[in-house]
Design an enzyme around this catalytic site. Structure first.
Site, PDB file in Angstrom:
ATOM      1  N   ASN A   1      82.269  62.046  33.816  1.00  0.00           N
ATOM      2  CA  ASN A   1      81.677  60.895  34.499  1.00  0.00           C
ATOM      3  C   ASN A   1      80.321  60.558  33.877  1.00  0.00           C
ATOM      4  O   ASN A   1      79.871  61.216  32.945  1.00  0.00           O
ATOM      5  CB  ASN A   1      81.557  61.169  36.005  1.00  0.00           C
ATOM      6  CG  ASN A   1      80.710  62.391  36.275  1.00  0.00           C
ATOM      7  OD1 ASN A   1      79.524  62.406  35.983  1.00  0.00           O
ATOM      8  ND2 ASN A   1      81.334  63.440  36.829  1.00  0.00           N
TER       9      ASN A   1
ATOM     10  N   LYS B   1      96.111  69.853  20.491  1.00  0.00           N
ATOM     11  CA  LYS B   1      95.899  68.421  20.692  1.00  0.00           C
ATOM     12  C   LYS B   1      97.241  67.740  20.990  1.00  0.00           C
ATOM     13  O   LYS B   1      98.223  67.960  20.259  1.00  0.00           O
ATOM     14  CB  LYS B   1      95.262  67.822  19.435  1.00  0.00           C
ATOM     15  CG  LYS B   1      94.887  66.374  19.626  1.00  0.00           C
ATOM     16  CD  LYS B   1      94.308  65.771  18.372  1.00  0.00           C
ATOM     17  CE  LYS B   1      94.205  64.267  18.568  1.00  0.00           C
ATOM     18  NZ  LYS B   1      94.175  63.549  17.320  1.00  0.00           N
TER      19      LYS B   1
ATOM     20  N   PRO C   1      87.057  73.553  42.599  1.00  0.00           N
ATOM     21  CA  PRO C   1      86.359  74.182  43.713  1.00  0.00           C
ATOM     22  C   PRO C   1      85.185  73.303  44.119  1.00  0.00           C
ATOM     23  O   PRO C   1      84.590  72.636  43.265  1.00  0.00           O
ATOM     24  CB  PRO C   1      85.854  75.500  43.111  1.00  0.00           C
ATOM     25  CG  PRO C   1      85.799  75.261  41.645  1.00  0.00           C
ATOM     26  CD  PRO C   1      86.915  74.296  41.342  1.00  0.00           C
ATOM     27  N   ASP C   2      84.874  73.272  45.402  1.00  0.00           N
ATOM     28  CA  ASP C   2      83.712  72.515  45.866  1.00  0.00           C
ATOM     29  C   ASP C   2      82.509  73.461  45.881  1.00  0.00           C
ATOM     30  O   ASP C   2      82.412  74.348  46.732  1.00  0.00           O
ATOM     31  CB  ASP C   2      83.980  71.926  47.255  1.00  0.00           C
ATOM     32  CG  ASP C   2      82.919  70.905  47.624  1.00  0.00           C
ATOM     33  OD1 ASP C   2      81.734  71.168  47.351  1.00  0.00           O
ATOM     34  OD2 ASP C   2      83.284  69.842  48.163  1.00  0.00           O
TER      35      ASP C   2
ATOM     36  N   PHE D   1      74.034  66.089  47.311  1.00  0.00           N
ATOM     37  CA  PHE D   1      73.828  64.681  46.992  1.00  0.00           C
ATOM     38  C   PHE D   1      75.094  63.933  47.369  1.00  0.00           C
ATOM     39  O   PHE D   1      76.190  64.485  47.307  1.00  0.00           O
ATOM     40  CB  PHE D   1      73.548  64.495  45.491  1.00  0.00           C
ATOM     41  CG  PHE D   1      72.087  64.568  45.166  1.00  0.00           C
ATOM     42  CD1 PHE D   1      71.404  65.764  45.261  1.00  0.00           C
ATOM     43  CD2 PHE D   1      71.391  63.422  44.788  1.00  0.00           C
ATOM     44  CE1 PHE D   1      70.045  65.841  44.983  1.00  0.00           C
ATOM     45  CE2 PHE D   1      70.029  63.482  44.495  1.00  0.00           C
ATOM     46  CZ  PHE D   1      69.359  64.684  44.592  1.00  0.00           C
TER      47      PHE D   1
ATOM     48  N   LYS E   1      80.616  69.174  54.364  1.00  0.00           N
ATOM     49  CA  LYS E   1      80.294  70.196  53.354  1.00  0.00           C
ATOM     50  C   LYS E   1      79.523  71.364  53.948  1.00  0.00           C
ATOM     51  O   LYS E   1      79.427  72.416  53.334  1.00  0.00           O
ATOM     52  CB  LYS E   1      79.478  69.567  52.225  1.00  0.00           C
ATOM     53  CG  LYS E   1      80.172  68.388  51.564  1.00  0.00           C
ATOM     54  CD  LYS E   1      80.457  68.647  50.128  1.00  0.00           C
ATOM     55  CE  LYS E   1      81.111  67.453  49.468  1.00  0.00           C
ATOM     56  NZ  LYS E   1      81.481  67.707  48.096  1.00  0.00           N
TER      57      LYS E   1
HETATM   58  N1  CTP Z   1      80.037  68.714  44.807  1.00  0.00           N
HETATM   59  C1  CTP Z   1      80.267  70.030  44.418  1.00  0.00           C
HETATM   60  N2  CTP Z   1      81.468  70.406  43.969  1.00  0.00           N
HETATM   61  C2  CTP Z   1      82.485  69.513  43.889  1.00  0.00           C
HETATM   62  C3  CTP Z   1      82.280  68.159  44.284  1.00  0.00           C
HETATM   63  C4  CTP Z   1      81.033  67.796  44.725  1.00  0.00           C
HETATM   64  O1  CTP Z   1      79.324  70.842  44.478  1.00  0.00           O
HETATM   65  N3  CTP Z   1      83.662  69.907  43.444  1.00  0.00           N
HETATM   66  C5  CTP Z   1      78.728  68.347  45.367  1.00  0.00           C
HETATM   67  C6  CTP Z   1      77.915  67.425  44.516  1.00  0.00           C
HETATM   68  O2  CTP Z   1      77.060  68.147  43.649  1.00  0.00           O
HETATM   69  C7  CTP Z   1      77.114  66.677  45.578  1.00  0.00           C
HETATM   70  C8  CTP Z   1      78.050  66.587  46.752  1.00  0.00           C
HETATM   71  O3  CTP Z   1      78.982  67.650  46.557  1.00  0.00           O
HETATM   72  O4  CTP Z   1      75.998  67.427  46.002  1.00  0.00           O
HETATM   73  C9  CTP Z   1      78.789  65.309  46.951  1.00  0.00           C
HETATM   74  O5  CTP Z   1      79.578  64.968  45.869  1.00  0.00           O
HETATM   75  P1  CTP Z   1      80.397  63.564  45.848  1.00  0.00           P
HETATM   76  O6  CTP Z   1      81.142  63.538  44.583  1.00  0.00           O
HETATM   77  O7  CTP Z   1      79.487  62.443  46.129  1.00  0.00           O
HETATM   78  O8  CTP Z   1      81.343  63.737  47.092  1.00  0.00           O
HETATM   79  P2  CTP Z   1      82.768  64.271  47.185  1.00  0.00           P
HETATM   80  O9  CTP Z   1      82.746  65.506  47.982  1.00  0.00           O
HETATM   81  O10 CTP Z   1      83.356  64.377  45.831  1.00  0.00           O
HETATM   82  O11 CTP Z   1      83.488  63.159  48.023  1.00  0.00           O
HETATM   83  P3  CTP Z   1      84.031  61.730  47.548  1.00  0.00           P
HETATM   84  O12 CTP Z   1      84.396  61.880  46.092  1.00  0.00           O
HETATM   85  O13 CTP Z   1      85.163  61.527  48.442  1.00  0.00           O
HETATM   86  O14 CTP Z   1      82.924  60.761  47.753  1.00  0.00           O
END
Ligand code: CTP
Length: 408
Positions: A209, A287, A305-306, A325, A343
């Protein structure tokens, strides 16, 4: 401000030495006393007279080393300083520092000093990336030398890449950070994630991104400036590693999570990275070739993973303050409030990343700080200012409810 601080500036021989003049001017403006040591090579680029005129102090060179020694020994030069700054830190002086040489006044002072040292490297990109320089920088970092830059950009040798010396204002910011007396986060540990992640499709292609890492890196810098011991886990970005911060470089979300967990217990965690939500389930080892007339290959994705949710989980290792964020393009505040709860973090910094706003890669940010007590709408600020304000708020929060309430 640097009122009353004493900087010993070591000006070595490189084309970027001219920036030392502007640096002295800015340091003096902020109230610092500047004394210069000019190496023999440095004297080919700037004159002792110009350094003397700007610093309003005598300039120490090897040419007069005999008289210098009788009037002011190398130990005294270091003793009289709060900080030694090497501008430009050429490949040669870095090698001499790493090797412990004492073959001129500058190297002798650097070897004899017990004061903090800041180096602002400047050299041709090939010299900066040469294994010898990489090893020297590593040695010096482990010995406690702080680095500011180098930046990426066009260089005097008509090449492009890392090696360009930081601008005087960046060096001043690093000096202020090193000499800051207001260090409310001293003794605290902080973890910051920053930049995008890259999820491999095959060895040459990836999903990623537009995150530049500017905001996350600025937060790491601001926390370090307040005295925190900061680990920054960064995805691939063009911005340089912040001075005084331990930076770990990763590619994928899995690697970012592993690096965060390996960082150990922290008091503050700030997840500013734009982590890819999905990874390719089975990246190809080779590739992927396109076949004439065939359909494009399907991409099967699975969730990453989140990291924020993982770090926010209740337990003995949970940081005292976890900040996430929210990057949104619609219903910014409502989505961010929901995201904070989902979260499990303490605060969410919500920012609008619609292309028209220019947050991704831009210098400014308009954010809303969402906590358990409500929503604060902040004015449009530079990313550095957002970081400074956020770090100050985190320091107040950790100092206890009474100080945090006083700041509301
Ligand atoms: N984040 C994270 N790990 C992920 C996805 C997100 O730690 N796999 C954290 C980002 O660093 C940020 C927050 O979660 O602090 C929000 O990320 P965002 O992409 O805005 O939200 P999402 O949870 O991905 O939700 P959506 O894409 O539905 O807006």
């Amino acid at each position: 401000m640097l009122q009353g601080k004493r900087i010993l500036l070591i000006v070595a021989g490189g084309i970027a030495a001219f920036k030392a003049l502007e640096l002295i001017r800015r340091l003096r403006e902020r109230g610092a006393a500047v004394r210069c040591i000019l190496t023999e090579a440095g004297a080919r680029f700037v004159t002792p007279l110009s350094l003397q005129a700007l610093s309003e102090d005598r300039v120490y060179t090897d040419m007069f080393s005999l008289t210098d020694e009788s009037e002011m020994g190398h130990i005294q030069l270091s003793r009289d300083a709060d900080l030694l700054v090497v501008v430009p830190a050429t490949a040669n002086i870095l090698a001499r520092m790493a090797g412990g040489l004492a073959d001129d006044l500058a190297a002798t002072v650097l070897l004899a000093t017990d004061k903090p040292v800041l180096a602002a490297p400047a050299m041709n990109v090939r010299m900066w990336t040469h294994a010898a320089t990489v090893a020297n920088v590593e040695i010096l970092k482990t010995r406690g030398v702080t680095f500011v830059g180098p930046n990426d950009g066009a260089m005097a040798c008509n090449e492009h890449g890392p090696g360009r010396m930081s601008e005087p204002e960046e060096i001043v910011a690093a000096i202020e950070s090193m000499l800051a007396t207001n260090r409310p986060l001293a003794g605290k540990r902080a973890l910051v994630t920053s930049g995008p992640t890259r999820e491999a499709i095959d060895p040459v292609r990836y999903i990623s991104n537009h995150s530049s890492g500017k905001q996350g890196h600025a937060i790491a810098t601001a926390l370090a400036r307040l005295g925190a011991e900061v680990t920054l886990v960064s995805g691939p970005v063009a911005v340089v590693d912040p001075p005084g911060v331990r930076t770990i470089h990763v590619d994928s979300a899995d690697q970012m999570l592993a690096a965060c967990l390996a960082a150990g217990a922290v008091d503050i965690a700030v997840c500013a990275a734009a982590v890819a939500d999905w990874k390719v389930t089975a990246p190809s080892g080779a590739k992927i070739k396109k076949k004439v007339g065939a359909q494009p290959p399907p991409l099967e994705l699975s969730p990453n993973p989140d990291i924020l949710a993982t770090l926010s989980k209740p337990g003995p290792r949970r940081p005292a303050l976890v900040v996430g964020f929210a990057a949104e393009t619609e219903n910014l505040v409502a989505n961010a409030i929901d995201k904070r709860v989902r979260k499990g973090c303490d605060w969410i910094v919500a920012n609008d990343v619609s292309p028209a706003i220019g947050t991704f890669g831009g210098e400014r940010n308009t954010v809303h700080l969402i906590s358990t007590v409500g929503v604060e709408n902040w004015p449009t600020l530079t990313k550095g200012e957002v970081a400074g304000r956020l770090a100050a708020r985190m320091a107040l929060h950790l100092a206890g409810p009474r100080s945090a309430a006083a700041a509301e």
